[in-house]
Every structure is written in C-alpha cells, then in structure tokens.
Design a protein around this motif. Structure first.
Motif, mmCIF file in Angstrom:
data_model
loop_
_atom_site.group_PDB
_atom_site.id
_atom_site.type_symbol
_atom_site.label_atom_id
_atom_site.label_comp_id
_atom_site.label_asym_id
_atom_site.label_seq_id
_atom_site.Cartn_x
_atom_site.Cartn_y
_atom_site.Cartn_z
ATOM 1 N N PHE A 289 0.918 -1.189 -0.115
ATOM 2 C CA PHE A 289 0.052 -0.084 0.080
ATOM 3 C C PHE A 289 0.672 1.241 0.136
ATOM 4 C CE2 PHE A 289 -1.818 3.469 2.256
ATOM 5 C CZ PHE A 289 -2.986 3.594 1.623
ATOM 6 N N VAL A 290 1.915 1.475 0.946
ATOM 7 C CA VAL A 290 2.714 2.328 0.827
ATOM 8 C C VAL A 290 3.533 2.765 -0.336
ATOM 9 C CG1 VAL A 290 4.707 3.462 2.214
ATOM 10 C CG2 VAL A 290 3.147 2.319 3.526
ATOM 11 N N GLY B 70 13.152 14.378 0.373
ATOM 12 C CA GLY B 70 12.825 14.953 1.735
ATOM 13 C C GLY B 70 11.256 15.118 1.575
ATOM 14 N N TYR B 71 11.019 15.803 0.326
ATOM 15 C CA TYR B 71 9.559 16.165 -0.045
ATOM 16 C C TYR B 71 8.587 15.128 -0.024
ATOM 17 C CZ TYR B 71 5.602 17.949 -2.389
ATOM 18 O OH TYR B 71 4.276 18.367 -2.779
ATOM 19 N N PHE B 72 9.006 13.850 -0.583
ATOM 20 C CA PHE B 72 8.115 12.694 -0.986
ATOM 21 C C PHE B 72 8.236 11.809 0.405
ATOM 22 C CE2 PHE B 72 8.181 14.099 -5.266
ATOM 23 C CZ PHE B 72 6.894 14.186 -5.416
ATOM 24 N N LEU B 73 9.458 11.940 1.209
ATOM 25 C CA LEU B 73 9.127 11.189 2.442
ATOM 26 C C LEU B 73 8.224 11.798 3.541
ATOM 27 C CD1 LEU B 73 10.575 9.436 4.376
ATOM 28 C CD2 LEU B 73 12.074 11.455 5.299
ATOM 29 N N VAL B 74 7.777 12.671 3.335
ATOM 30 C CA VAL B 74 6.679 13.298 4.187
ATOM 31 C C VAL B 74 5.193 12.502 3.829
ATOM 32 C CG1 VAL B 74 5.158 15.223 4.523
ATOM 33 C CG2 VAL B 74 7.749 15.605 4.677
ATOM 34 N N TRP B 75 5.094 12.514 2.564
ATOM 35 C CA TRP B 75 3.931 11.943 1.792
ATOM 36 C C TRP B 75 4.049 10.282 2.144
ATOM 37 C CZ3 TRP B 75 -0.343 14.547 0.640
ATOM 38 C CH2 TRP B 75 -0.164 15.654 0.291
ATOM 39 N N THR B 76 5.087 9.729 2.187
ATOM 40 C CA THR B 76 5.495 8.288 2.379
ATOM 41 C C THR B 76 5.078 8.121 3.811
ATOM 42 O OG1 THR B 76 7.230 8.108 0.789
ATOM 43 C CG2 THR B 76 7.003 6.395 2.654
ATOM 44 N N LEU B 77 5.343 8.907 4.842
ATOM 45 C CA LEU B 77 5.122 8.804 6.285
ATOM 46 C C LEU B 77 3.528 8.848 6.349
ATOM 47 C CD1 LEU B 77 7.927 10.909 7.977
ATOM 48 C CD2 LEU B 77 7.611 8.380 7.623
ATOM 49 N N LEU B 78 3.024 9.770 5.682
ATOM 50 C CA LEU B 78 1.548 9.544 5.802
ATOM 51 C C LEU B 78 0.870 8.660 5.133
ATOM 52 C CD1 LEU B 78 -1.015 11.785 6.130
ATOM 53 C CD2 LEU B 78 -0.742 12.247 3.645
ATOM 54 N N GLY B 79 1.351 7.980 4.389
ATOM 55 C CA GLY B 79 0.704 6.578 3.785
ATOM 56 C C GLY B 79 0.969 5.458 4.863
ATOM 57 N N VAL C 225 0.921 5.811 7.914
ATOM 58 C CA VAL C 225 -0.137 6.120 9.011
ATOM 59 C C VAL C 225 -1.358 5.963 8.522
ATOM 60 C CG1 VAL C 225 -1.102 7.920 10.407
ATOM 61 C CG2 VAL C 225 1.306 7.946 10.102
ATOM 62 N N LEU C 226 -1.513 6.299 7.192
ATOM 63 C CA LEU C 226 -3.196 5.843 6.724
ATOM 64 C C LEU C 226 -3.130 4.509 6.517
ATOM 65 C CD1 LEU C 226 -5.509 7.130 5.217
ATOM 66 C CD2 LEU C 226 -4.089 7.151 3.170
ATOM 67 N N PHE C 227 -2.459 3.756 6.365
ATOM 68 C CA PHE C 227 -2.748 2.137 6.065
ATOM 69 C C PHE C 227 -3.621 1.256 7.250
ATOM 70 C CE2 PHE C 227 -1.863 -2.284 5.973
ATOM 71 C CZ PHE C 227 -2.644 -2.686 4.975
ATOM 72 N N PRO C 228 -2.819 1.613 8.310
ATOM 73 C CA PRO C 228 -3.457 0.814 9.511
ATOM 74 C C PRO C 228 -4.851 1.658 9.777
ATOM 75 C CG PRO C 228 -1.471 2.059 10.160
ATOM 76 C CD PRO C 228 -1.763 2.023 8.843
ATOM 77 N N LEU C 229 -4.813 2.732 9.662
ATOM 78 C CA LEU C 229 -6.064 3.550 10.109
ATOM 79 C C LEU C 229 -7.429 3.093 9.336
ATOM 80 C CD1 LEU C 229 -5.145 7.112 10.763
ATOM 81 C CD2 LEU C 229 -5.720 5.560 12.341
ATOM 82 N N GLY C 230 -6.991 2.990 7.854
ATOM 83 C CA GLY C 230 -7.937 2.398 6.889
ATOM 84 C C GLY C 230 -8.260 0.904 7.219
ATOM 85 N N VAL C 231 -7.392 0.078 7.377
ATOM 86 C CA VAL C 231 -7.505 -1.359 7.872
ATOM 87 C C VAL C 231 -8.357 -1.465 9.167
ATOM 88 C CG1 VAL C 231 -6.635 -3.220 8.636
ATOM 89 C CG2 VAL C 231 -5.463 -2.176 6.744
ATOM 90 N N MET C 232 -8.310 -0.569 10.251
ATOM 91 C CA MET C 232 -8.996 -0.435 11.260
ATOM 92 C C MET C 232 -10.581 -0.023 10.953
ATOM 93 S SD MET C 232 -8.277 1.456 15.067
ATOM 94 C CE MET C 232 -8.514 3.190 14.066
#
Length: 274
Positions: free
Chosen positions: A79-80, A123-132, A134-141
């Motif tokens: 997913f990430v 560095g810019y896209f690392l921020v978006w990667t970290l967001l992904g 975080v997003l995956f476990p929230l979506g699964v839950m």
C-alpha cells in the motif's frame, strides 16, 4: 531563501547551464510518466480484484484487506509503495516551481545542484510516504469496524458526503489561504545552504507545508476512494490549479464550492436511498 517571485517575473536560471536544465526537465518528465503508468497499472490490478458490497449501497476496496498468503506487513508495504508512486504522479506538476526555485538558490554549487535537488525531492516525498504509513493501519481498522457493525456501514455514504462538505468549506478559511500562499511562494523558513542536510531539511519543510495545504483535498481522495482513478485525476488537477493558476486563492474557493455541492448531493442521495 528561494525567491519564487524571481521565477514569475521571468528571470532566467542563468547560474545553471542550459544542458543541465534540459536534462533535469527530461528526468522529471520520465519520472512523471513512469509514476503515472505504474499508478494506472495498480488501478487496473485493484479493479480486477473486485470490491466488497457493503450495507448502504456502497462498496469497500480490497486494498484494506489482507489477501490469502500475505502478511499484514507485506500488505502495508504494498500500500505504501502504491501510495508513494501515486503521490509522485499527483504532486510532481505542482512541485516543479519549487524544484526550479531550489536549483536557482543552490546553483552556486553547480557541480552538486542535481545531487542536492534529488535530496530535496526525497525529503519532500518522504513526508507523503510517512502519511501513507499512518493511513494504512487507520484504513484497515476502519474497514474492520465497518464490516462488524452494520449500522455504521450504512452510515458511510452520508458520512462521506458530510466529510467532503467540510473539506470543501476548509478551502474558504484563512488557514487554507495562509498555507496556499506559502506553497505558491515556494519559500523556505530558513536560509538555504548548499549541503545535503540543508537540502533534506528544506524538502521536509516543503513536504509538511504542502501536506497541510492539501489536507482537505487529500481527505476527499481518501474518503472518496484512494484508487478511484477519476477522483485521483480531479484532485491532482485541483491541487495543481490552486498552486499554479494566476489567482490561486480564487481557484481554491472555486474548488471549495464544487466540493461542497458534490458533498451535499452525495449526502442527499445517501439519505434518499436509506
């Protein structure tokens, strides 16, 4: 600091050689084409997996499920990876002025300008990667809760419409205007220095600022369907337009109107069906 106003006023990037600039633009074009192609491939793969019909007349994407023979770790990694490739395709057009401004600012280190630009972009896209991440476990839950609570599942279509209305209303706030102005100016909060740590820090700063600015549109993408290709194109176009159009704040408000109308219609439709 990067002076984006210099770019808009027509000053050339004379400190970076023309062949370097041409090579840089060619690499960006290839990166965009590759990320867009991979996004289409993943969209096709997800579409072939089908969806899970849910109470309330909507369908849940299988991306929030763990396929047989796979661990949650491998599902999250996939997913990430998909999320990052999609973000590159969506955000690269609006990031271009920032990249050009950065190259202008560090062009005194001509031998390292490409290296520093790559670090800044990472560095810019690392921020978006970290967001992904975080997003995956929230979506699964959330998916798990929806599958075990019919009443909640039935409320999802109306809730989605309401969330889109709220995200649209956010486009009219001073907070959004302030964040958008920062993105459009493409300026850092500190003086740039031509070294790797400074480039990485600047990329992280811009990534955070961009993520804040895009929070409403990102929420619309997530609740509307991360792998909804049509919605993905619409959100990417909206982000690019409000960043690059001559009157970005007015464009942002127009996007807000469209989002509010769409959210109201979705909510009304969900209530009528229920």
């Amino acid at each position: 600091m990067i002076a984006a106003a210099q770019l808009r006023s027509g000053r050339s990037l004379s400190l970076v050689s023309q062949p370097q600039q041409q090579l840089f633009m060619a690499i960006l074009a290839l990166l965009f084409a590759a990320s867009a192609t991979l996004t289409m491939f993943w969209w096709g793969s997800m579409s072939s997996m089908g969806v899970m019909p849910m109470p309330g007349g909507w369908s849940m994407s299988m991306m929030w499920m763990r396929m047989p023979g796979r661990t949650w770790l491998s599902a999250g990694a996939s997913f990430v990876e998909m999320w990052l490739v999609m973000m590159v395709a969506m955000m690269l057009p609006s990031l271009l002025p920032m990249l050009l401004g950065f190259r202008q600012a560090v062009s005194g280190a001509a031998m390292r300008v490409n290296h520093l630009t790559a670090i800044m972009g990472a560095g810019y896209f690392l921020v978006w990667t970290l967001l992904g991440i975080v997003l995956f476990p929230l979506g699964v839950m959330l998916a798990s809760i929806e599958m075990h609570h019919v009443a909640l599942a039935r409320a999802i279509p109306a809730t989605t419409g309401a969330i889109i209305v709220i995200a649209g209303a956010l486009q009219f706030t001073p907070w959004k205007a302030h964040r958008l102005a920062g993105c459009r100016e493409a300026t850092g909060c500190h003086r740039l220095q031509a070294y790797s740590g400074g480039a990485l820090r600047h990329g992280l700063d811009l990534g955070l600022q961009c993520a804040y600015c895009c929070v409403g549109l990102t929420v619309i993408l997530v609740v509307g369907g991360v792998m909804n290709l049509r919605l993905m194109i619409i959100v990417a176009g909206a982000i690019t337009a409000e960043r690059l159009a001559p009157n970005g704040e007015r464009v942002a408000r127009a996007i807000g109107v469209i989002a509010i109308v769409a959210g109201v219609l979705l909510t009304a439709r969900a209530i009528a069906i229920s």
